[in-house]
Design an enzyme around this catalytic site. Structure first.
Site, PDB file in Angstrom:
ATOM      1  N   GLU A  57      10.871  -5.182  -3.023  1.00  0.00           N
ATOM      2  CA  GLU A  57       9.897  -5.904  -2.207  1.00  0.00           C
ATOM      3  C   GLU A  57      10.477  -7.270  -1.877  1.00  0.00           C
ATOM      4  O   GLU A  57      10.897  -7.998  -2.767  1.00  0.00           O
ATOM      5  CB  GLU A  57       8.574  -6.032  -2.982  1.00  0.00           C
ATOM      6  CG  GLU A  57       7.607  -7.074  -2.442  1.00  0.00           C
ATOM      7  CD  GLU A  57       7.245  -6.889  -0.966  1.00  0.00           C
ATOM      8  OE1 GLU A  57       6.840  -5.787  -0.577  1.00  0.00           O
ATOM      9  OE2 GLU A  57       7.397  -7.868  -0.187  1.00  0.00           O
ATOM     10  N   ALA A  59       0.810  -1.229   0.000  1.00  0.00           N
ATOM     11  CA  ALA A  59       0.000   0.000   0.000  1.00  0.00           C
ATOM     12  C   ALA A  59       0.844   1.279   0.000  1.00  0.00           C
ATOM     13  O   ALA A  59       0.777   2.101  -0.926  1.00  0.00           O
ATOM     14  CB  ALA A  59      -0.937  -0.025   1.207  1.00  0.00           C
ATOM     15  N   ALA A  60       1.655   1.452   1.040  1.00  0.00           N
ATOM     16  CA  ALA A  60       2.378   2.715   1.185  1.00  0.00           C
ATOM     17  C   ALA A  60       3.464   2.859   0.114  1.00  0.00           C
ATOM     18  O   ALA A  60       3.624   3.924  -0.492  1.00  0.00           O
ATOM     19  CB  ALA A  60       3.002   2.804   2.576  1.00  0.00           C
ATOM     20  N   ARG A 120       3.910   3.160 -15.739  1.00  0.00           N
ATOM     21  CA  ARG A 120       4.401   4.244 -14.865  1.00  0.00           C
ATOM     22  C   ARG A 120       5.918   4.373 -14.857  1.00  0.00           C
ATOM     23  O   ARG A 120       6.457   5.179 -14.108  1.00  0.00           O
ATOM     24  CB  ARG A 120       3.896   4.039 -13.429  1.00  0.00           C
ATOM     25  CG  ARG A 120       2.385   4.052 -13.397  1.00  0.00           C
ATOM     26  CD  ARG A 120       1.768   4.137 -12.037  1.00  0.00           C
ATOM     27  NE  ARG A 120       0.324   4.171 -12.196  1.00  0.00           N
ATOM     28  CZ  ARG A 120      -0.554   3.895 -11.253  1.00  0.00           C
ATOM     29  NH1 ARG A 120      -0.141   3.559 -10.053  1.00  0.00           N
ATOM     30  NH2 ARG A 120      -1.847   3.953 -11.492  1.00  0.00           N
ATOM     31  N   VAL A 131      15.846  -5.459   1.494  1.00  0.00           N
ATOM     32  CA  VAL A 131      16.871  -4.494   1.890  1.00  0.00           C
ATOM     33  C   VAL A 131      17.267  -4.816   3.330  1.00  0.00           C
ATOM     34  O   VAL A 131      16.415  -4.808   4.228  1.00  0.00           O
ATOM     35  CB  VAL A 131      16.329  -3.047   1.777  1.00  0.00           C
ATOM     36  CG1 VAL A 131      17.320  -2.050   2.371  1.00  0.00           C
ATOM     37  CG2 VAL A 131      16.053  -2.715   0.308  1.00  0.00           C
ATOM     38  N   CYS A 183      -6.201  -6.627   3.307  1.00  0.00           N
ATOM     39  CA  CYS A 183      -7.528  -6.425   3.909  1.00  0.00           C
ATOM     40  C   CYS A 183      -8.533  -7.470   3.414  1.00  0.00           C
ATOM     41  O   CYS A 183      -9.549  -7.717   4.068  1.00  0.00           O
ATOM     42  CB  CYS A 183      -8.051  -5.030   3.571  1.00  0.00           C
ATOM     43  SG  CYS A 183      -6.849  -3.736   3.877  1.00  0.00           S
ATOM     44  N   ASP A 218       2.499   1.313   7.789  1.00  0.00           N
ATOM     45  CA  ASP A 218       2.481   0.629   9.083  1.00  0.00           C
ATOM     46  C   ASP A 218       3.787   0.737   9.866  1.00  0.00           C
ATOM     47  O   ASP A 218       3.840   0.354  11.028  1.00  0.00           O
ATOM     48  CB  ASP A 218       2.189  -0.864   8.879  1.00  0.00           C
ATOM     49  CG  ASP A 218       0.728  -1.131   8.579  1.00  0.00           C
ATOM     50  OD1 ASP A 218      -0.037  -0.160   8.422  1.00  0.00           O
ATOM     51  OD2 ASP A 218       0.357  -2.320   8.494  1.00  0.00           O
ATOM     52  N   SER A 261       1.478  -5.267  -4.394  1.00  0.00           N
ATOM     53  CA  SER A 261       0.163  -4.661  -4.617  1.00  0.00           C
ATOM     54  C   SER A 261      -1.013  -5.607  -4.394  1.00  0.00           C
ATOM     55  O   SER A 261      -1.884  -5.722  -5.240  1.00  0.00           O
ATOM     56  CB  SER A 261       0.123  -4.127  -6.055  1.00  0.00           C
ATOM     57  OG  SER A 261      -1.079  -3.448  -6.304  1.00  0.00           O
ATOM     58  N   TYR A 281      -2.395  -4.663  -8.877  1.00  0.00           N
ATOM     59  CA  TYR A 281      -1.551  -4.468 -10.062  1.00  0.00           C
ATOM     60  C   TYR A 281      -0.389  -5.453 -10.023  1.00  0.00           C
ATOM     61  O   TYR A 281       0.083  -5.820  -8.952  1.00  0.00           O
ATOM     62  CB  TYR A 281      -0.944  -3.060 -10.083  1.00  0.00           C
ATOM     63  CG  TYR A 281      -1.951  -1.957 -10.242  1.00  0.00           C
ATOM     64  CD1 TYR A 281      -2.697  -1.828 -11.410  1.00  0.00           C
ATOM     65  CD2 TYR A 281      -2.142  -1.023  -9.225  1.00  0.00           C
ATOM     66  CE1 TYR A 281      -3.619  -0.812 -11.551  1.00  0.00           C
ATOM     67  CE2 TYR A 281      -3.062   0.005  -9.358  1.00  0.00           C
ATOM     68  CZ  TYR A 281      -3.796   0.107 -10.522  1.00  0.00           C
ATOM     69  OH  TYR A 281      -4.705   1.122 -10.650  1.00  0.00           O
TER      70      TYR A 281
HETATM   71  C1  LIG Z   1      -5.920  -9.648   7.568  1.00  0.00           C
HETATM   72  C2  LIG Z   1      -5.801  -8.171   7.443  1.00  0.00           C
HETATM   73  C3  LIG Z   1      -6.935  -7.404   7.260  1.00  0.00           C
HETATM   74  C4  LIG Z   1      -6.836  -6.025   7.168  1.00  0.00           C
HETATM   75  N1  LIG Z   1      -7.970  -5.271   6.984  1.00  0.00           N
HETATM   76  C5  LIG Z   1      -7.890  -3.930   6.889  1.00  0.00           C
HETATM   77  C6  LIG Z   1      -9.039  -3.144   6.669  1.00  0.00           C
HETATM   78  O1  LIG Z   1     -10.140  -3.664   6.534  1.00  0.00           O
HETATM   79  N2  LIG Z   1      -8.899  -1.786   6.597  1.00  0.00           N
HETATM   80  C7  LIG Z   1      -7.676  -1.187   6.721  1.00  0.00           C
HETATM   81  O2  LIG Z   1      -7.593   0.048   6.616  1.00  0.00           O
HETATM   82  N3  LIG Z   1      -6.547  -1.915   6.906  1.00  0.00           N
HETATM   83  C8  LIG Z   1      -6.628  -3.252   6.992  1.00  0.00           C
HETATM   84  N4  LIG Z   1      -5.493  -4.002   7.161  1.00  0.00           N
HETATM   85  C9  LIG Z   1      -4.202  -3.313   7.342  1.00  0.00           C
HETATM   86  C10 LIG Z   1      -3.537  -3.011   6.023  1.00  0.00           C
HETATM   87  O3  LIG Z   1      -3.442  -4.168   5.243  1.00  0.00           O
HETATM   88  C11 LIG Z   1      -2.162  -2.467   6.320  1.00  0.00           C
HETATM   89  O4  LIG Z   1      -2.308  -1.333   7.138  1.00  0.00           O
HETATM   90  C12 LIG Z   1      -1.444  -2.068   5.039  1.00  0.00           C
HETATM   91  O5  LIG Z   1      -1.191  -3.191   4.239  1.00  0.00           O
HETATM   92  C13 LIG Z   1      -0.139  -1.382   5.370  1.00  0.00           C
HETATM   93  O6  LIG Z   1       0.522  -1.075   4.212  1.00  0.00           O
HETATM   94  P1  LIG Z   1       2.096  -0.894   4.201  1.00  0.00           P
HETATM   95  O7  LIG Z   1       2.432  -0.650   2.769  1.00  0.00           O
HETATM   96  O8  LIG Z   1       2.483   0.107   5.216  1.00  0.00           O
HETATM   97  O9  LIG Z   1       2.679  -2.263   4.725  1.00  0.00           O
HETATM   98  P2  LIG Z   1       2.546  -3.735   4.140  1.00  0.00           P
HETATM   99  O10 LIG Z   1       1.262  -3.925   3.431  1.00  0.00           O
HETATM  100  O11 LIG Z   1       2.874  -4.633   5.277  1.00  0.00           O
HETATM  101  O12 LIG Z   1       3.695  -3.798   3.068  1.00  0.00           O
HETATM  102  C14 LIG Z   1       5.038  -3.713   3.419  1.00  0.00           C
HETATM  103  C15 LIG Z   1       5.828  -4.548   2.450  1.00  0.00           C
HETATM  104  O13 LIG Z   1       7.189  -4.326   2.695  1.00  0.00           O
HETATM  105  C16 LIG Z   1       7.885  -5.529   2.499  1.00  0.00           C
HETATM  106  N5  LIG Z   1       9.146  -5.438   3.237  1.00  0.00           N
HETATM  107  C17 LIG Z   1       9.310  -5.414   4.594  1.00  0.00           C
HETATM  108  N6  LIG Z   1      10.607  -5.284   4.912  1.00  0.00           N
HETATM  109  C18 LIG Z   1      11.275  -5.208   3.734  1.00  0.00           C
HETATM  110  C19 LIG Z   1      12.647  -5.058   3.420  1.00  0.00           C
HETATM  111  N7  LIG Z   1      13.577  -4.933   4.370  1.00  0.00           N
HETATM  112  N8  LIG Z   1      12.998  -5.050   2.102  1.00  0.00           N
HETATM  113  C20 LIG Z   1      12.058  -5.173   1.116  1.00  0.00           C
HETATM  114  N9  LIG Z   1      10.737  -5.302   1.381  1.00  0.00           N
HETATM  115  C21 LIG Z   1      10.351  -5.307   2.672  1.00  0.00           C
HETATM  116  C22 LIG Z   1       6.957  -6.583   3.040  1.00  0.00           C
HETATM  117  O14 LIG Z   1       7.232  -7.856   2.463  1.00  0.00           O
HETATM  118  C23 LIG Z   1       5.593  -6.050   2.631  1.00  0.00           C
HETATM  119  O15 LIG Z   1       5.136  -6.616   1.424  1.00  0.00           O
HETATM  120  C24 LIG Z   1      -5.570  -5.404   7.243  1.00  0.00           C
HETATM  121  C25 LIG Z   1      -4.413  -6.177   7.415  1.00  0.00           C
HETATM  122  C26 LIG Z   1      -4.517  -7.541   7.494  1.00  0.00           C
HETATM  123  C27 LIG Z   1      -3.275  -8.359   7.673  1.00  0.00           C
END
Ligand SMILES: Cc1cc2nc3c(=O)[nH]c(=O)nc-3n(C[C@H](O)[C@H](O)[C@H](O)COP(=O)(O)OP(=O)(O)OC[C@H]3O[C@@H](n4cnc5c(N)ncnc54)[C@H](O)[C@@H]3O)c2cc1C
Length: 425
Positions: free
Chosen positions: A32, A10-11, A70, A80, A42, A259, A38, A61
């Site tokens: 990643e 997401a972020a 893009r 990393v 949720c 997160d 992508s 995606y």
């Molecule tokens: C079961 C479940 C249900 C959810 N339901 C909801 C909901 O209904 N509504 C809501 O708002 N939120 C929900 N969430 C929360 C939401 O999914 C997360 O807040 C969101 O995915 C966070 O996005 P992010 O990009 O910060 O982190 P992530 O989605 O965790 O992505 C981070 C990525 O970084 C990668 N990564 C980590 N360390 C490294 C590294 N050192 N080098 C390379 N890659 C790395 C990881 O493999 C991961 O793919 C839910 C989460 C889960 C698990």
């Protein structure tokens, strides 16, 4: 300019996409560590429940899309493991070193506890869901224990119950959803019990010691901060990365989003860690724009969220009464039940709770529960919190009405009227 993004969900992808829009000529590279990018975590509980038929449906995606549409390079299975900020260098597990001008850290969070038991699962990543699905198909367990009463635990309990398992939910506190809100907790527990889930509150347990065919450990997360902290980035009071309103860490030119980092709470004004997907996307956009040279600001969070528990929608925003008291407010709470739309359109009962500060009369938070019409109401309050609205103004807002959609006197406004009476008493 080369912008390196760590994390491809997401972020990270919001940041990369926004950076591309701001700077068409930048070189943008996403690392990643997993196989997929992508995908919507949720949706994992709905995969478990059977409403989503495959993990591929949750993928928004593919890497080719980002590369073709893009001009963003994606490298999966590339973790990393170190950042040398003095040299502007990220180091991959393979040993490869990659230079950056700007770095966006979007590495998410991970479950706080790791279990080695083959019966204990977590529901955090695509791989977790696939492992769980495989076990359910192979072992056909009849009973399940879910540990943790946050929204993931509640969704997992609902999903397993819908699949016909006998489900027990254990939670170590008296209130669910990290909310310290007995009213919301009571309504959720009632619904879970109606659908046959055995709910045990205030009962700390060891997931590995539980007697059940399957255990889901949903006891909480920890932000992925170690690599960046090692590089010198400051952590905040919650243990997640500290960031400015521009989503910049304490290291110049290194941004963080999602997160892994904190955000300012729009009601309390304090830095909090409330990891949610919707927040991750918005933070990512700001981090990406700023990494590409803009000056944008992330507005903060109110912790607005909604969860479906056996058909009941339970939504919260801002602070509960207990949380508000801890933040130094003098909170007053009003609760009403009403119909979400006209009776002759089969309007169902909806419960609304509003919290305001006795001294400033400012609205501080809300919870809404019901089978229908919950989302619109909680989002209305979230908008009011962002505008720092007081209870009088809120009680007079002009909400839409037509019998198929709403009640002539909306339960939100009825509750606001009740709140005003309590504030005046
Ligand atoms: C079961 C479940 C249900 C959810 N339901 C909801 C909901 O209904 N509504 C809501 O708002 N939120 C929900 N969430 C929360 C939401 O999914 C997360 O807040 C969101 O995915 C966070 O996005 P992010 O990009 O910060 O982190 P992530 O989605 O965790 O992505 C981070 C990525 O970084 C990668 N990564 C980590 N360390 C490294 C590294 N050192 N080098 C390379 N890659 C790395 C990881 O493999 C991961 O793919 C839910 C989460 C889960 C698990």
């Amino acid at each position: 300019m080369r912008i390196v993004v760590v994390g491809g969900v997401a972020a990270g992808l919001s940041a990369a996409s926004r950076a591309r829009r701001v700077d068409p000529s930048a070189e943008i590279l996403v690392f990643e560590k997993g196989k997929r990018i992508s995908y919507g975590a949720c949706g994992l509980p709905y995969l478990l429940e059977g409403q989503v038929s495959s993990i591929e449906q949750l993928v928004v995606y593919r890497p080719e899309f980002f590369e073709r549409e893009r001009n963003i390079r994606i490298r999966t299975e590339s973790e990393v493991v170190a950042v040398h900020h003095g040299r502007r260098e990220a180091v991959l597990r393979s040993g490869e070193r990659v230079r950056y001008d700007r770095l966006v850290w979007a590495a998410g969070a991970r479950p706080a506890r790791v279990s080695r038991s083959p019966r204990v699962f977590r529901l955090h990543t695509d791989e977790d869901a696939l492992r769980l699905e495989e076990y359910l198909g192979r072992e056909r367990p009849q009973t399940a224990a879910v540990v943790g009463g946050g929204y993931i635990g509640l969704e997992a309990a609902t999903a397993l119950r819908a699949r016909g398992l006998r489900v027990r939910l254990h939670h170590d506190a008296t209130t669910l959803l990290n909310r310290e809100d007995p009213w919301v907790t009571k309504r959720i527990v009632e619904r879970l019990e109606q659908c046959g889930v055995d709910v045990r509150l205030n009962e700390p347990v060891d997931p590995e010691a539980l007697d059940a065919g399957l255990v889901i450990d949903a006891t909480g997360l920890r932000p992925n901060v170690e690599v960046l902290a090692e590089a010198g980035a400051a952590l905040g009071r919650t243990g997640a990365l500290a960031v400015s309103e521009r989503m910049e860490t304490s290291l110049y030119g290194v941004f963080a989003a999602g997160d892994c980092c904190e955000a300012r709470h729009v009601v309390s004004g304090r830095d909090v860690w409330i990891p949610l997907g919707t927040t991750a996307n918005k933070m990512g956009r700001v981090a990406g724009a700023n990494a590409a040279g803009r000056r944008e600001r992330f507005q903060g969070v109110a912790g607005t969220s909604i969860v479906r528990v056996a058909g009941l929608a339970a939504a919260v925003t801002g602070l509960s009464q207990q949380q508000a008291r801890r933040e130094g407010f003098s909170p007053v709470e009003a609760v009403v039940e009403g119909r979400e739309k006209a009776k002759y359109f089969f309007g169902r009962t909806i419960g609304v709770q509003l919290v305001a500060d006795r001294n400033s009369r400012r609205l501080l938070g809300a919870a809404v529960t019901g089978d229908d019409g919950v989302l619109a109401r909680i989002n209305t309050v979230a908008a009011a919190l962002a505008a720092r609205m007081d209870a009088e103004t809120f009680a007079g807002i002009d909400l839409a009405y037509a019998p198929p959609y709403a009640a002539v006197m909306d339960p939100l406004l009825v509750c606001a009227g009740q709140l005003l009476r309590l504030l005046d008493s």
